[in-house]
Design a protein around this motif. Structure first.
Motif, PDB file in Angstrom:
ATOM      1  N   PHE A   1       0.836  -1.209   0.000  1.00 41.97           N
ATOM      2  CA  PHE A   1       0.000   0.000   0.000  1.00 41.97           C
ATOM      3  C   PHE A   1       0.868   1.255   0.000  1.00 41.97           C
ATOM      4  CE2 PHE A   1      -1.480   3.256   3.026  1.00 41.97           C
ATOM      5  CZ  PHE A   1      -2.513   3.808   2.286  1.00 41.97           C
ATOM      6  N   LEU A   2       1.903   1.276   0.853  1.00 37.38           N
ATOM      7  CA  LEU A   2       2.775   2.455   0.916  1.00 37.38           C
ATOM      8  C   LEU A   2       3.447   2.713  -0.429  1.00 37.38           C
ATOM      9  CD1 LEU A   2       4.660   2.621   4.323  1.00 37.38           C
ATOM     10  CD2 LEU A   2       2.495   3.630   3.641  1.00 37.38           C
ATOM     11  N   ASP A   3       3.904   1.657  -1.067  1.00 39.72           N
ATOM     12  CA  ASP A   3       4.589   1.831  -2.342  1.00 39.72           C
ATOM     13  C   ASP A   3       3.674   2.475  -3.378  1.00 39.72           C
ATOM     14  OD1 ASP A   3       6.889   0.741  -1.312  1.00 39.72           O
ATOM     15  OD2 ASP A   3       6.476  -1.288  -2.045  1.00 39.72           O
ATOM     16  N   LYS A   4       2.390   2.209  -3.268  1.00 40.84           N
ATOM     17  CA  LYS A   4       1.429   2.791  -4.207  1.00 40.84           C
ATOM     18  C   LYS A   4       1.069   4.235  -3.829  1.00 40.84           C
ATOM     19  CE  LYS A   4      -0.637  -1.730  -5.123  1.00 40.84           C
ATOM     20  NZ  LYS A   4      -1.829  -2.592  -4.917  1.00 40.84           N
TER      21      LYS A   4
ATOM     22  N   PHE B   1      10.123  -1.764  11.893  1.00 39.96           N
ATOM     23  CA  PHE B   1       8.942  -1.316  11.165  1.00 39.96           C
ATOM     24  C   PHE B   1       9.047   0.169  10.835  1.00 39.96           C
ATOM     25  CE2 PHE B   1       4.371  -0.012  11.160  1.00 39.96           C
ATOM     26  CZ  PHE B   1       3.963  -0.784  10.084  1.00 39.96           C
ATOM     27  N   CYS B   2       9.405   0.973  11.827  1.00 35.79           N
ATOM     28  CA  CYS B   2       9.575   2.410  11.597  1.00 35.79           C
ATOM     29  C   CYS B   2      10.689   2.673  10.590  1.00 35.79           C
ATOM     30  CB  CYS B   2       9.879   3.123  12.911  1.00 35.79           C
ATOM     31  SG  CYS B   2       8.508   3.198  14.073  1.00 35.79           S
ATOM     32  N   ALA B   3      11.772   1.917  10.702  1.00 34.83           N
ATOM     33  CA  ALA B   3      12.897   2.112   9.787  1.00 34.83           C
ATOM     34  C   ALA B   3      12.487   1.843   8.347  1.00 34.83           C
ATOM     35  CB  ALA B   3      14.056   1.198  10.188  1.00 34.83           C
ATOM     36  N   GLU B   4      11.649   0.832   8.135  1.00 33.38           N
ATOM     37  CA  GLU B   4      11.206   0.508   6.785  1.00 33.38           C
ATOM     38  C   GLU B   4      10.291   1.601   6.227  1.00 33.38           C
ATOM     39  OE1 GLU B   4      11.408  -1.671   3.377  1.00 33.38           O
ATOM     40  OE2 GLU B   4      12.565  -1.906   5.234  1.00 33.38           O
ATOM     41  N   ILE B   5       9.466   2.177   7.096  1.00 27.57           N
ATOM     42  CA  ILE B   5       8.622   3.295   6.663  1.00 27.57           C
ATOM     43  C   ILE B   5       9.489   4.498   6.283  1.00 27.57           C
ATOM     44  CG2 ILE B   5       6.871   4.956   7.401  1.00 27.57           C
ATOM     45  CD1 ILE B   5       5.754   2.749   9.236  1.00 27.57           C
TER      46      ILE B   5
ATOM     47  N   ARG C   1      12.572   4.463   5.350  1.00 27.70           N
ATOM     48  CA  ARG C   1      13.353   4.145   4.153  1.00 27.70           C
ATOM     49  C   ARG C   1      12.583   4.483   2.890  1.00 27.70           C
ATOM     50  NH1 ARG C   1      14.194   0.400   0.400  1.00 27.70           N
ATOM     51  NH2 ARG C   1      12.455  -0.909   1.073  1.00 27.70           N
ATOM     52  N   ARG C   2      11.263   4.392   2.982  1.00 31.38           N
ATOM     53  CA  ARG C   2      10.422   4.705   1.836  1.00 31.38           C
ATOM     54  C   ARG C   2      10.138   6.196   1.718  1.00 31.38           C
ATOM     55  NH1 ARG C   2       9.364  -0.699   2.567  1.00 31.38           N
ATOM     56  NH2 ARG C   2       8.461  -1.805   0.768  1.00 31.38           N
ATOM     57  N   GLY C   3      10.668   6.990   2.639  1.00 35.09           N
ATOM     58  CA  GLY C   3      10.556   8.433   2.526  1.00 35.09           C
ATOM     59  C   GLY C   3       9.377   9.063   3.235  1.00 35.09           C
ATOM     60  N   PHE C   4       8.678   8.295   4.090  1.00 32.91           N
ATOM     61  CA  PHE C   4       7.532   8.827   4.815  1.00 32.91           C
ATOM     62  C   PHE C   4       7.946   9.271   6.221  1.00 32.91           C
ATOM     63  CE2 PHE C   4       5.776   5.790   1.786  1.00 32.91           C
ATOM     64  CZ  PHE C   4       4.774   6.545   1.180  1.00 32.91           C
ATOM     65  N   ALA C   5       7.352  10.363   6.699  1.00 33.21           N
ATOM     66  CA  ALA C   5       7.519  10.768   8.089  1.00 33.21           C
ATOM     67  C   ALA C   5       6.699   9.835   8.978  1.00 33.21           C
ATOM     68  CB  ALA C   5       7.062  12.209   8.275  1.00 33.21           C
ATOM     69  N   VAL C   6       7.125   9.680  10.232  1.00 34.59           N
ATOM     70  CA  VAL C   6       6.461   8.768  11.168  1.00 34.59           C
ATOM     71  C   VAL C   6       5.950   9.525  12.380  1.00 34.59           C
ATOM     72  CG1 VAL C   6       6.760   6.801  12.727  1.00 34.59           C
ATOM     73  CG2 VAL C   6       7.799   6.750  10.456  1.00 34.59           C
ATOM     74  N   LYS C   7       4.661   9.374  12.649  1.00 27.87           N
ATOM     75  CA  LYS C   7       4.061   9.876  13.883  1.00 27.87           C
ATOM     76  C   LYS C   7       3.722   8.680  14.766  1.00 27.87           C
ATOM     77  CE  LYS C   7      -0.160  12.074  15.687  1.00 27.87           C
ATOM     78  NZ  LYS C   7      -1.039  10.951  16.024  1.00 27.87           N
TER      79      LYS C   7
END
Length: 292
Positions: free
Chosen positions: A117-120, A144-148, A150-156
């Motif tokens: 889903f994130l990749d899309k 899990f956070c690291a993988e998010i 890595r895809r360039g998304f900010a994490v809350k």
């Protein structure tokens, strides 16, 4: 990483960002006003029980009656990868041990589904909100956070603050960009409010102090329930979090999924809530209402 649901779009959860919200299962708090009764009443023991190791946020989609967003200002929840949106509200927490993860049946989302889903959504979403339950109970939350990221998304990250070491580690490693921490009540009524007798508040105190240090952008949030919150208690809480960058007081909304049972608890009317916010603003000027 155990995932219990995915809200594909939120314009409210992550301040200033277009985001998706992913839910993690498991809770060892027993807040009577929690809207996630079917999750909380699963196999996860309460904090302070013989089986519990953690002291452990806000604040889910664990079945058709999932409720969360009203407590947290959220507009809608999708219960799985599908686009089933609904108004909602909740506050839950968890602990660090995998034995504390709820074994109650609920819809699940695989990591493969989530990251597909994130990749899309590259270029369409700014960030990902990780909520629960208590996300910090997940043993692989760091990866899990690291993988998010890595895809360039900010994490809350949504948390109840009972796992300060894990919170600090995520921030120090650059894996979390924004933290929303539940400040449940004044210290004197904390154990009562989270449904855990003799709760050791030191872990939550450590998280409060850490956020107040300015290590990461953050907010505190408190769901206001008539049976647990009054002006005196909120004033004591305000003194505790004095200097907060942001503090949201959220209206409790009753439902048939409340842990204490529908009709057992009540919220404040909007004008009453405004009066409570006015009472604490001299101490925490950033206090404001959310979800009304």
């Amino acid at each position: 990483m155990r995932l219990a649901g995915l809200q594909k779009l939120t314009l409210l959860d992550y301040p200033g960002k277009t985001a998706a919200t992913v839910f993690t299962p498991g809770c060892n708090f027993r807040c009577p006003f929690c809207h996630n009764a079917e999750l909380v009443q699963g196999a996860a023991p309460a904090a302070g029980s013989d089986e519990s190791e953690g002291g452990n946020n806000e604040e889910t989609p664990y079945g058709a009656n999932a409720q969360r967003g009203a407590d947290e200002g959220r507009g809608a929840d999708a219960q799985c990868p599908e686009d089933d949106e609904r108004n909602a509200g909740a506050e839950c927490a968890g602990s660090t041990s995998e034995s504390h993860l709820s074994k109650q049946p609920f819809p699940t989302v695989s990591e493969e589904e989530f990251f597909s889903f994130l990749d899309k959504r590259q270029g369409l979403l700014d960030g990902i909100c990780i909520t629960g339950g208590e996300p910090l109970l997940q043993p692989d939350i760091e990866a899990f956070c690291a993988e998010i990221k890595r895809r360039g998304f900010a994490v809350k990250l949504d948390t109840n603050g009972s796992l300060p070491d894990r919170l600090r580690a995520l921030v120090d490693d650059g894996l979390v960009d924004y933290v929303a921490m539940d400040a449940k009540n004044s210290p004197a009524r904390y154990a009562e409010t989270i449904g855990v007798p003799a709760f050791d508040l030191s872990s939550v105190e450590a998280s409060v102090a850490y956020l107040l240090s300015g290590a990461v952008p953050y907010e505190f949030r408190t769901t206001i329930v008539r049976e647990y919150h009054d002006e005196m208690g909120l004033t004591d809480l305000a003194r505790w979090i004095k200097g907060a960058d942001a503090w949201y007081l959220q209206a409790f909304v009753d439902s048939d999924t409340v842990l204490a049972g529908e009709g057992s608890l009540s919220g404040y009317a909007p004008d009453e809530l405004e009066a409570l916010v006015a009472a604490v603003r001299p101490i925490v000027p950033t206090a404001r209402i959310r979800g009304v």
